[in-house]
Structures are given as C-alpha cells and as structure tokens.
Design a protein around this motif. Structure first.
Motif, PDB file in Angstrom:
ATOM      1  N   SER A  30       0.904  -1.247   0.011  1.00 13.88           N
ATOM      2  CA  SER A  30      -0.024  -0.159  -0.122  1.00 13.88           C
ATOM      3  C   SER A  30       0.716   1.256  -0.025  1.00 13.88           C
ATOM      4  N   ARG A  31       2.046   1.205   0.165  1.00 14.81           N
ATOM      5  CA  ARG A  31       2.946   2.285   0.169  1.00 14.81           C
ATOM      6  C   ARG A  31       3.564   2.446  -1.274  1.00 14.81           C
ATOM      7  N   TYR A  32       3.393   1.548  -2.197  1.00  7.06           N
ATOM      8  CA  TYR A  32       4.275   1.344  -3.419  1.00  7.06           C
ATOM      9  C   TYR A  32       3.180   1.939  -4.631  1.00  7.06           C
ATOM     10  N   ALA A  33       3.536   2.792  -5.284  1.00  6.39           N
ATOM     11  CA  ALA A  33       2.819   3.001  -6.853  1.00  6.39           C
ATOM     12  C   ALA A  33       2.964   1.780  -7.575  1.00  6.39           C
ATOM     13  N   SER A  52      -1.191   5.252  -8.539  1.00  7.51           N
ATOM     14  CA  SER A  52      -0.508   5.526  -7.261  1.00  7.51           C
ATOM     15  C   SER A  52      -0.941   4.752  -6.130  1.00  7.51           C
ATOM     16  N   TRP A  53      -0.301   4.974  -5.006  1.00  4.77           N
ATOM     17  CA  TRP A  53      -0.413   3.783  -4.041  1.00  4.77           C
ATOM     18  C   TRP A  53      -1.754   3.647  -3.228  1.00  4.77           C
ATOM     19  N   SER A  54      -2.418   5.049  -3.357  1.00  3.46           N
ATOM     20  CA  SER A  54      -3.975   5.010  -3.058  1.00  3.46           C
ATOM     21  C   SER A  54      -4.735   4.361  -3.926  1.00  3.46           C
ATOM     22  N   ASN A  74      -5.603  -2.908  -2.359  1.00  6.46           N
ATOM     23  CA  ASN A  74      -4.610  -2.907  -1.352  1.00  6.46           C
ATOM     24  C   ASN A  74      -4.829  -4.009  -0.402  1.00  6.46           C
TER      25      ASN A  74
END
Length: 122
Positions: A30-33, A52-54, A74
C-alpha cells in the motif's frame, strides 16, 4: 524477499477482453505505486499504465487510453489491468512493477515481475 507475480495472460481473439493480475508479497504494497509495462517481440519495453499507492491517480500511455483500466486492491496486495477491445498490436509480454512514486519511467521501478504473455490473434 519481494515477489511480483503476474497472471491472466493467454491467447485471445481480437476484440475480446482480458484482465491481468499482479500479486505482490514481501513489500509494503500500500506504500508503493504500481505500473504495467509491455514488451513486444523485437521492441523495447514500454510503459502502459500506472497507479498511485492509494489508487487515486492513474496514468495511461496514449496508445491504450480508453481500452485499458488499471486498478488495485490493497487488501489483497494485487494490481489489475483490465484490457478491452484487444488488438493484435497488444501482443506482448506484460510486466508489473513497483515504485516509490508513480511514474512512467522504467528505471524508477524498484521491483519487477516475471511477466505474462498476451497474444492476440486477428
């Protein structure tokens, strides 16, 4: 150990749809694109799409806009690439990659999967 495992490729007829998946492990997903690239025979690897990560931002190569949709879950550590209206020129090995920041530049990806083959027959 970081692993990205693509799946969902295969032989399909032009005009059909396909969904590729990339399951990640060994990294804080969840912290990576995440991005998708493809490499056709005799050609260089090219950017297809990134998220993007989100999941709030998505980007596409001009050649696939309107036919490809990238998404991610995620909770499942998985990124998807939905492909509609497949064309013979979409034939390639499709790779997913993980990067700290969302980008279309391959060298900025830290991790790569082994790829999944997509072959589109006319």
């Amino acid at each position: 150990q970081v692993q990205l495992v693509e799946s969902g490729g295969g032989l399909v007829q032009a005009g059909n749809s396909l969904r590729l998946s990339c399951a990640a492990s060994g990294l804080p997903f969840s912290r990576y694109a995440m991005g998708w690239f493809r490499q056709a025979p005799g050609k260089e690897r090219e950017f297809v799409s990134a998220i993007s990560w989100s999941g709030g931002s998505t980007f596409y190569a001009d050649s696939v806009k309107g036919r490809f949709t990238i998404s991610r879950d995620n909770a499942k550590n998985t990124v998807y690439l939905q492909i509609h209206a497949l064309k013979p020129e979409d034939t390639a090995v499709y790779y997913c990659g993980a990067a700290i920041l969302v980008t279309s530049k391959g060298p900025e990806y830290d991790y790569w999967g082994q790829g999944t083959q997509v072959t589109v027959s006319s």
